[in-house]
Design a protein around this motif. Structure first.
Motif, PDB file in Angstrom:
ATOM      1  N   LEU B 299       0.846  -1.200   0.000  1.00 31.45           N
ATOM      2  CA  LEU B 299       0.000   0.000   0.000  1.00 31.45           C
ATOM      3  C   LEU B 299       0.877   1.245   0.000  1.00 31.45           C
ATOM      4  CD1 LEU B 299      -3.054   0.556   0.095  1.00 31.45           C
ATOM      5  CD2 LEU B 299      -2.877   0.785   2.559  1.00 31.45           C
ATOM      6  N   PRO B 300       1.605   1.477  -1.119  1.00 31.16           N
ATOM      7  CA  PRO B 300       2.560   2.592  -1.107  1.00 31.16           C
ATOM      8  C   PRO B 300       1.898   3.958  -0.913  1.00 31.16           C
ATOM      9  CG  PRO B 300       2.528   1.475  -3.244  1.00 31.16           C
ATOM     10  CD  PRO B 300       1.644   0.706  -2.346  1.00 31.16           C
ATOM     11  N   SER B 301       0.579   4.058  -1.129  1.00 30.13           N
ATOM     12  CA  SER B 301      -0.060   5.359  -0.902  1.00 30.13           C
ATOM     13  C   SER B 301      -0.596   5.488   0.522  1.00 30.13           C
ATOM     14  CB  SER B 301      -1.187   5.568  -1.914  1.00 30.13           C
ATOM     15  OG  SER B 301      -2.086   4.495  -1.849  1.00 30.13           O
ATOM     16  N   GLY B 302      -0.317   4.518   1.366  1.00 28.30           N
ATOM     17  CA  GLY B 302      -0.647   4.624   2.780  1.00 28.30           C
ATOM     18  C   GLY B 302      -2.128   4.454   3.069  1.00 28.30           C
ATOM     19  N   VAL B 303      -2.475   4.629   4.364  1.00 30.19           N
ATOM     20  CA  VAL B 303      -3.865   4.466   4.788  1.00 30.19           C
ATOM     21  C   VAL B 303      -4.757   5.479   4.076  1.00 30.19           C
ATOM     22  CG1 VAL B 303      -5.430   4.645   6.744  1.00 30.19           C
ATOM     23  CG2 VAL B 303      -3.219   3.539   7.026  1.00 30.19           C
ATOM     24  N   ALA B 304      -4.291   6.725   3.987  1.00 30.57           N
ATOM     25  CA  ALA B 304      -5.118   7.758   3.365  1.00 30.57           C
ATOM     26  C   ALA B 304      -5.383   7.417   1.904  1.00 30.57           C
ATOM     27  CB  ALA B 304      -4.432   9.119   3.484  1.00 30.57           C
ATOM     28  N   GLY B 305      -4.354   6.957   1.200  1.00 28.50           N
ATOM     29  CA  GLY B 305      -4.530   6.596  -0.194  1.00 28.50           C
ATOM     30  C   GLY B 305      -5.502   5.432  -0.347  1.00 28.50           C
ATOM     31  N   GLY B 306      -5.351   4.426   0.524  1.00 26.99           N
ATOM     32  CA  GLY B 306      -6.221   3.264   0.468  1.00 26.99           C
ATOM     33  C   GLY B 306      -7.670   3.627   0.760  1.00 26.99           C
ATOM     34  N   LEU B 307      -7.890   4.447   1.808  1.00 31.23           N
ATOM     35  CA  LEU B 307      -9.251   4.882   2.151  1.00 31.23           C
ATOM     36  C   LEU B 307      -9.859   5.696   1.015  1.00 31.23           C
ATOM     37  CD1 LEU B 307      -9.231   5.962   5.900  1.00 31.23           C
ATOM     38  CD2 LEU B 307     -10.383   4.029   4.828  1.00 31.23           C
ATOM     39  N   GLY B 308      -9.030   6.581   0.431  1.00 33.89           N
ATOM     40  CA  GLY B 308      -9.519   7.418  -0.663  1.00 33.89           C
ATOM     41  C   GLY B 308     -10.008   6.547  -1.815  1.00 33.89           C
ATOM     42  N   ARG B 309      -9.242   5.500  -2.116  1.00 26.44           N
ATOM     43  CA  ARG B 309      -9.632   4.628  -3.209  1.00 26.44           C
ATOM     44  C   ARG B 309     -10.960   3.937  -2.889  1.00 26.44           C
ATOM     45  NH1 ARG B 309      -5.201   0.572  -4.274  1.00 26.44           N
ATOM     46  NH2 ARG B 309      -3.948   2.295  -3.521  1.00 26.44           N
ATOM     47  N   LEU B 310     -11.100   3.466  -1.628  1.00 28.49           N
ATOM     48  CA  LEU B 310     -12.338   2.814  -1.221  1.00 28.49           C
ATOM     49  C   LEU B 310     -13.526   3.759  -1.356  1.00 28.49           C
ATOM     50  CD1 LEU B 310     -11.490   0.695   1.950  1.00 28.49           C
ATOM     51  CD2 LEU B 310     -12.128  -0.090  -0.327  1.00 28.49           C
ATOM     52  N   LEU B 311     -13.320   5.027  -0.889  1.00 27.09           N
ATOM     53  CA  LEU B 311     -14.416   6.002  -0.925  1.00 27.09           C
ATOM     54  C   LEU B 311     -14.837   6.275  -2.361  1.00 27.09           C
ATOM     55  CD1 LEU B 311     -13.507   8.622   1.824  1.00 27.09           C
ATOM     56  CD2 LEU B 311     -15.409   7.003   1.771  1.00 27.09           C
ATOM     57  N   ARG B 312     -13.821   6.445  -3.219  1.00 26.61           N
ATOM     58  CA  ARG B 312     -14.144   6.736  -4.616  1.00 26.61           C
ATOM     59  C   ARG B 312     -14.909   5.589  -5.249  1.00 26.61           C
ATOM     60  NH1 ARG B 312      -9.385   9.428  -4.536  1.00 26.61           N
ATOM     61  NH2 ARG B 312      -8.165   7.648  -5.205  1.00 26.61           N
ATOM     62  N   ARG B 313     -14.499   4.367  -4.906  1.00 27.14           N
ATOM     63  CA  ARG B 313     -15.167   3.208  -5.475  1.00 27.14           C
ATOM     64  C   ARG B 313     -16.617   3.152  -4.995  1.00 27.14           C
ATOM     65  NH1 ARG B 313     -11.926  -2.178  -4.727  1.00 27.14           N
ATOM     66  NH2 ARG B 313     -10.356  -0.899  -5.733  1.00 27.14           N
ATOM     67  N   ALA B 314     -16.805   3.463  -3.702  1.00 23.61           N
ATOM     68  CA  ALA B 314     -18.157   3.447  -3.152  1.00 23.61           C
ATOM     69  C   ALA B 314     -19.013   4.519  -3.813  1.00 23.61           C
ATOM     70  CB  ALA B 314     -18.107   3.653  -1.642  1.00 23.61           C
ATOM     71  N   ALA B 315     -18.415   5.689  -4.097  1.00 26.02           N
ATOM     72  CA  ALA B 315     -19.182   6.783  -4.684  1.00 26.02           C
ATOM     73  C   ALA B 315     -19.589   6.457  -6.117  1.00 26.02           C
ATOM     74  CB  ALA B 315     -18.359   8.072  -4.653  1.00 26.02           C
ATOM     75  N   ARG B 316     -18.732   5.701  -6.799  1.00 27.59           N
ATOM     76  CA  ARG B 316     -19.014   5.418  -8.206  1.00 27.59           C
ATOM     77  C   ARG B 316     -20.112   4.364  -8.361  1.00 27.59           C
ATOM     78  NH1 ARG B 316     -13.947   3.557 -10.928  1.00 27.59           N
ATOM     79  NH2 ARG B 316     -13.175   4.329  -8.971  1.00 27.59           N
ATOM     80  N   ARG B 317     -20.182   3.467  -7.381  1.00 26.49           N
ATOM     81  CA  ARG B 317     -21.138   2.368  -7.504  1.00 26.49           C
ATOM     82  C   ARG B 317     -22.573   2.931  -7.442  1.00 26.49           C
ATOM     83  NH1 ARG B 317     -19.886  -1.999  -3.342  1.00 26.49           N
ATOM     84  NH2 ARG B 317     -18.069  -2.139  -4.663  1.00 26.49           N
ATOM     85  N   PRO B 318     -23.432   2.573  -8.409  1.00 28.58           N
ATOM     86  CA  PRO B 318     -24.809   3.085  -8.360  1.00 28.58           C
ATOM     87  C   PRO B 318     -25.540   2.518  -7.146  1.00 28.58           C
ATOM     88  CG  PRO B 318     -24.559   1.447 -10.124  1.00 28.58           C
ATOM     89  CD  PRO B 318     -23.197   1.705  -9.581  1.00 28.58           C
ATOM     90  N   ALA B 319     -26.354   3.360  -6.540  1.00 26.57           N
ATOM     91  CA  ALA B 319     -27.015   2.977  -5.294  1.00 26.57           C
ATOM     92  C   ALA B 319     -28.097   1.933  -5.535  1.00 26.57           C
ATOM     93  CB  ALA B 319     -27.635   4.199  -4.635  1.00 26.57           C
TER      94      ALA B 319
END
Lengths: 289, 319
Positions: B299-319
């Motif tokens: 996880l070279p982008s660290g916890v913040a990078g990993g969380l950011g990726r998760l959040l973006r993925r969650a935002a993209r997924r249609p509800a």
């Protein structure tokens, strides 16, 4: 005058240690453009292995040989497992791995062997020689260091394997086309660097005593020596290591006192980088963009 | 998105402030430490994460900040709040001077120089010529600042210190976020990603690097000041090379090029030793080493990078 001579000679003895570690650093730097911040801790760990062997009843030179061999294997293994996947990644990643290794070796040594200062035996016992100027150990360790440096020089200069390693460091792509196993050469280079560091560790331990933080000062002087001689020139780095040893001892005796010896290393590093970044014998690297 | 992020930050700070009235004094001390480390790592993130210049010696600036505050408070009776600008100014000047020779060269040389600085720091702090100021090996003891009289809420010293630290930290994070988002931040990242192209577009690379280093040293120095008061004590052996390495570990764990990352990193290095030292004295170092290498690989982008990726993925997924 006697005092001066004494300081110079004992500076040469510790300079040999710095020269060895500086050579190990430069070998890895030349092959991979990495600075191994864990070099000192690896040497310290090897020295603890040697102590454990000696305490288990192995005679000194037997323990010495086993330790050198184990260090060689350990160094090569680290290169294969941790650094091969790191090839081509940014500098920060490799620095991170080296700092990680430094922490791991330091704490494993503390955990296995404790944090107290331990005496380490020297094979060179007896009264001082050369009119009382030089302790037996200083003379012996200088001889060992010179033998190591000569051996490394001969290996790289006169053997096919040494030539292949130089080729792999100088031009990996062409070397691979010539049938040289570049990956193995890098691993062997790491192993050799670790083995040289182990010898330096065993030679310095009787003087400074053995503990997990033994090598931090030595590593700093080795950095300073490598930079002073030129980090792109192994012979220069060896000369730089010896020079730093003498400068450190003379400055410690006449100039700054023992309290600021590490700061002296810092000052030399900053001075070299400011005045002559390529070092005394290094070439200025020019790259086409 | 920007407003959203600002509101999230505000909410976080408000929640953290609320904790002052909810947890024990010891926990408050730990949370103060988290804030202090977060600011120290923020300084490191500015230079290493956003500008690509690896520093392994930010513990030295932390130490200078701590000592400036300690000396001003113990010898000259300067109030706590007034020592912060002084330590910021001194650390910035020092960072500029040290960055000057090292930053002209490749990143490894700076790493080397700063590493040497970190190793030499305790020795310099112990040096007998400065003993009158620094207290030598003994160090200096500081009094915890009392809350000012006439506050609407009755606060004890720990609560007051925690809220002060939190406030200063919040301001520094806001300033850093603005710096990174603006033109200078763009230039910093351009220099990191492609120095030659940056130079070609008219950025004075050496000057920008040196200035970034100075700002970074300043932020970490202020953290040192706050840390000195929180602990109530400064001594040379608290500022060994391990401190610099610990900050580096916190930076990598949080995420090198992220403004929120240092908060995670600060929490990690503040809490981990307490947990790991129950196992053995050597355990924190071993855990740091393993975690550092693991993050570099996984996880070279660290916890913040990993969380950011998760959040973006969650935002993209249609509800």
């Amino acid at each position: 005058m006697d005092e001066f001579l004494h300081q110079v000679l004992s500076g040469v003895a510790s300079g040999g240690i710095y020269a060895s570690v500086a050579l190990a650093l430069v070998m890895i730097f030349q092959a991979t453009h990495h600075v191994n911040f864990a070099q000192g801790e690896m040497a310290m760990f090897s020295t603890f292995i040697a102590l454990a062997l000696i305490e288990a009843g192995v005679p000194y030179w037997g323990a010495f040989a086993i330790t050198v061999l184990l260090s060689l294997i350990l160094g090569a293994a680290i290169q294969r497992v941790l650094l091969t996947p790191m090839a081509g990644s940014p500098v920060l990643a490799s620095v991170g791995v080296f700092i990680g290794l430094l922490l791991i070796f330091n704490s494993i040594a503390g955990w296995l062997f404790g944090y107290t200062l331990k005496p380490f035996p020297t094979p060179f016992e007896g009264p001082p020689v050369l009119g009382g100027f030089v302790t037996r150990h200083d003379l012996g360790s200088t001889a060992v260091t010179l033998a190591v440096l000569g051996g490394v020089y001969g290996f790289f200069r006169f053997t096919n394997l040494g030539l292949a390693m130089r080729a792999a460091a100088y031009n990996p792509v062409s070397s691979r086309l010539m049938g040289i196993r570049v990956g193995r050469m890098l691993a062997l280079g790491w192993g050799l660097a670790a083995a040289i560091g182990a010898i330096a560790g065993m030679m310095v331990a009787p003087v400074v005593f053995l503990d997990p933080n033994m090598m931090s000062g030595v590593l700093l002087y080795a950095f300073a020596g490598a930079l002073l001689g030129g980090i792109s020139n192994p012979l220069g780095a060896v000369f730089g290591g010896f020079a730093i040893g003498v400068i450190e001892n003379l400055a410690g005796a006449y100039l700054v006192g023992p309290e600021l010896k590490l700061t002296l290393a810092l000052a030399i590093i900053v001075a070299v980088l400011t005045v002559r970044p390529a070092g005394l014998f290094g070439r200025t690297v020019v790259s086409r963009v | 998105m920007r407003v959203l992020r600002f509101l999230a930050g505000l909410l976080f700070v408000a929640a953290a402030a609320g904790l002052a009235f909810a947890v024990s004094d010891y926990r408050l001390f730990q949370l103060t430490t988290v804030a202090v480390y977060a600011v120290a790592i923020l300084g490191l993130a500015l230079v290493t994460g956003f500008n690509g210049q690896i520093s392994l010696g930010h513990g030295a600036f932390y130490a200078v900040g701590a000592y400036v505050t300690a000396i001003l408070m113990a010898h000259y009776g300067v109030p706590y709040w007034a020592t912060l600008p002084a330590s910021a100014a001194i650390c910035a000047a020092l960072g500029f001077l040290i960055g000057l020779p090292a930053l002209r060269l490749g990143g490894l040389y700076l790493a080397l120089t700063t590493f040497a600085l970190a190793v030499a720091t305790p020795q310099l702090l112990k040096y007998h010529a400065f003993e009158g100021w620094t207290g030598g090996v003994q160090g200096l003891v500081l009094d915890k600042p009392d809350p000012p009289p006439g506050l609407p809420l009755p606060l004890n010293a720990d609560q007051w210190l925690y809220l002060c630290t939190l406030g200063v930290s919040a301001v520094l994070f806001l300033l850093a976020a603005n710096l990174v988002r603006g033109r200078i931040g763009l230039a910093m990242r351009a220099v990191r990603d492609h120095p030659l192209a940056a130079e070609a577009t008219g950025i004075d690379v050496a000057l920008l690097k040196t200035r970034t280093f100075a700002v970074s040293a300043m932020v970490t120095g202020v953290a040192g000041s706050m840390g000195a008061v929180a602990v109530g004590f400064v001594a040379p052996d608290s500022f060994t090379v391990m401190l610099s390495i610990t900050l580096f570990v916190g930076l990598v764990v949080g995420g090198v090029a992220s403004v929120a990352g240092p908060v995670f990193g600060g929490a990690f290095i503040a809490f981990l030793p307490n947990i790991a030292e129950d196992i053995s004295k050597a355990a924190p170092g071993a855990v740091y080493g393993v975690v550092l290498i693991a993050f570099m690989f996984l996880l070279p982008s660290g916890v913040a990078g990993g969380l950011g990726r998760l959040l973006r993925r969650a935002a993209r997924r249609p509800a």
